[in-house]
Design an enzyme around this catalytic site. Sequence first.
Site, short mmCIF file in Angstrom:
data_model
loop_
_atom_site.label_atom_id
_atom_site.label_comp_id
_atom_site.label_asym_id
_atom_site.label_seq_id
_atom_site.Cartn_x
_atom_site.Cartn_y
_atom_site.Cartn_z
N ASN A 1 -14.98 -38.75 -0.17
CA ASN A 1 -13.89 -37.86 0.24
C ASN A 1 -13.40 -37.12 -1.00
O ASN A 1 -12.74 -37.71 -1.86
CB ASN A 1 -12.76 -38.73 0.85
CG ASN A 1 -11.51 -37.92 1.17
OD1 ASN A 1 -11.53 -36.69 1.13
ND2 ASN A 1 -10.43 -38.62 1.49
N TRP A 2 -13.76 -35.83 -1.07
CA TRP A 2 -13.45 -35.07 -2.29
C TRP A 2 -12.00 -34.59 -2.36
O TRP A 2 -11.59 -34.01 -3.36
CB TRP A 2 -14.40 -33.86 -2.41
CG TRP A 2 -15.83 -34.24 -2.65
CD1 TRP A 2 -16.34 -35.51 -2.80
CD2 TRP A 2 -16.95 -33.35 -2.78
NE1 TRP A 2 -17.69 -35.46 -3.00
CE2 TRP A 2 -18.10 -34.14 -3.00
CE3 TRP A 2 -17.10 -31.97 -2.72
CZ2 TRP A 2 -19.37 -33.59 -3.17
CZ3 TRP A 2 -18.36 -31.41 -2.89
CH2 TRP A 2 -19.48 -32.22 -3.11
N LYS A 3 -11.28 -34.76 -1.25
CA LYS A 3 -9.87 -34.33 -1.18
C LYS A 3 -9.73 -32.88 -1.64
O LYS A 3 -10.59 -32.06 -1.34
CB LYS A 3 -8.99 -35.31 -1.97
CG LYS A 3 -9.20 -36.76 -1.50
CD LYS A 3 -8.17 -37.72 -1.99
CE LYS A 3 -8.51 -39.12 -1.49
NZ LYS A 3 -7.53 -40.13 -1.86
N HIS B 1 -6.09 -39.90 7.61
CA HIS B 1 -6.02 -40.40 6.23
C HIS B 1 -4.56 -40.64 5.87
O HIS B 1 -3.68 -39.89 6.28
CB HIS B 1 -6.66 -39.39 5.26
CG HIS B 1 -6.84 -39.96 3.90
ND1 HIS B 1 -5.80 -40.05 3.01
CD2 HIS B 1 -7.91 -40.51 3.29
CE1 HIS B 1 -6.23 -40.64 1.90
NE2 HIS B 1 -7.52 -40.93 2.05
N GLU C 1 -2.87 -40.05 3.36
CA GLU C 1 -2.17 -38.93 2.72
C GLU C 1 -1.64 -37.96 3.78
O GLU C 1 -0.63 -37.30 3.56
CB GLU C 1 -3.11 -38.24 1.72
CG GLU C 1 -3.25 -39.06 0.45
CD GLU C 1 -4.60 -38.95 -0.24
OE1 GLU C 1 -5.36 -38.01 0.04
OE2 GLU C 1 -4.90 -39.85 -1.06
N GLU D 1 -8.03 -48.59 5.03
CA GLU D 1 -7.67 -48.14 3.68
C GLU D 1 -6.23 -48.55 3.39
O GLU D 1 -5.28 -47.83 3.76
CB GLU D 1 -7.77 -46.61 3.59
CG GLU D 1 -9.15 -46.08 3.83
CD GLU D 1 -9.35 -44.75 3.11
OE1 GLU D 1 -10.21 -44.68 2.24
OE2 GLU D 1 -8.61 -43.80 3.40
N GLY E 1 -6.28 -44.69 -4.72
CA GLY E 1 -6.02 -43.96 -5.95
C GLY E 1 -5.25 -44.74 -7.00
O GLY E 1 -4.78 -44.18 -7.99
N SER F 1 -9.83 -47.50 -3.95
CA SER F 1 -10.25 -47.90 -5.30
C SER F 1 -11.60 -48.64 -5.32
O SER F 1 -11.77 -49.58 -6.09
CB SER F 1 -9.17 -48.73 -5.99
OG SER F 1 -8.01 -47.93 -6.19
N GLY G 1 -12.85 -42.19 -2.64
CA GLY G 1 -12.11 -41.02 -3.10
C GLY G 1 -12.50 -40.67 -4.53
O GLY G 1 -13.55 -40.08 -4.78
N GLY G 2 -11.64 -41.05 -5.47
CA GLY G 2 -11.82 -40.68 -6.87
C GLY G 2 -13.23 -40.91 -7.40
O GLY G 2 -13.80 -40.06 -8.10
#
Length: 262
Positions: free
Chosen positions: A9-11, A98, A100, A168, A174, A213, A234-235
Site C-alpha cells: 500500500n503506497w499511500k 483502511h 487512516e 491492521e 506506521g 509494521s 505500508g512503509g
Amino acid sequence: MRNLLIIGNWKMHGNWETSHALLHRLHESLNKFPNAIKIGVCPPFVYLERTHNFLSSHQSLIKLGAQDVSTEENGAYTGQISAAMLQDVGCEWVIVGHSERRHILNESSEQVAQKAMMALKSKLTPIICIGETLKERENSRTQQVLAEQLAPVLALGDNLSKIVVAYEPVWAIGTGLSATPEQAQEIHAWVREEVAKVDQNVAQSLPILYGGSVKPSNALELFGCPDVDGGLIGGASLDAGTFFEICKSAYNLAEDMPLPLE
Ligand code: PGA
C-alpha cells in the site's frame, strides 16, 4: 491451503518518477517468483493506469490494486472514483476501510461495507481493513470493536467468499511496533470463527492478511501463523529491496516450494 497474498500500500507517497523506479526494481526481483504467492501493489489513483501499463507491457506477475473506492456507482460525486473505473484501468483489488480513512475521514463500517459491495459488483476483490486503537486494546475492547467493524461485512451474504480481510491494529500502523505473532494469530483465528458462524466453508478459505509494521525481520514469523495468510504492507513496500525480502519470506512458506532465490 490458502495462497499467501502480499500487498504493498503506497499511500500518498512519491511521484511518478519514484513510483516508476520502484516498479522497475520490484518487477525485476519479484518476477523470479513462480506463482506460488500473489503479490500486488496499490499506487495512488493518478498512477494506476501508468502502473497497469507498465505491469502488462512487462508481463509482470505483480497485480494492481487501488487504495479506496466510492460508495456510489456513478454520478455527481466530485473527486470520487467508482469501482467500474478501477476495473477499467486494470485493478484486481481495492483496499476499503483502511484505518487512516476510518479515523481521519470518519468513514463508518456501513460505508466500508457499501464500498466492498461496489467493488464486488465490478468484479474487484475488496480488501476490508479492520483494527482497534491502542486505547481500545488497553481497555480490553479489541474484539468488541472488531465485531462492530465486521458486522456489516458479515451481512454481505454469498459475497463473503469473494473478499479479503486485513487485520491492521491501528497502534501498529506506521509505528514500527508490530503485533506479535501470538497477538496476530489470536485475532485472525477469532475473525475466522466469526465468519464461520455465518459460513464454515467461506471461513476456511477466507484470506486474512496482517498489516502493521511488517518488515523483513518479522514477516516470516507473522506469515507462518496458521491463520495469517499474508500481509498488507505500508512503509516497507516503498523500498524495493525491503518489499522483496518480505515477499521472499512468504515465498519460503508456500507449500512444497523449493527456494530458487539467493
Ligand atoms: P505500515 O502500514 O506497514 O507502514 O505499518 C500498513 C498499512 O497501513 O496498511
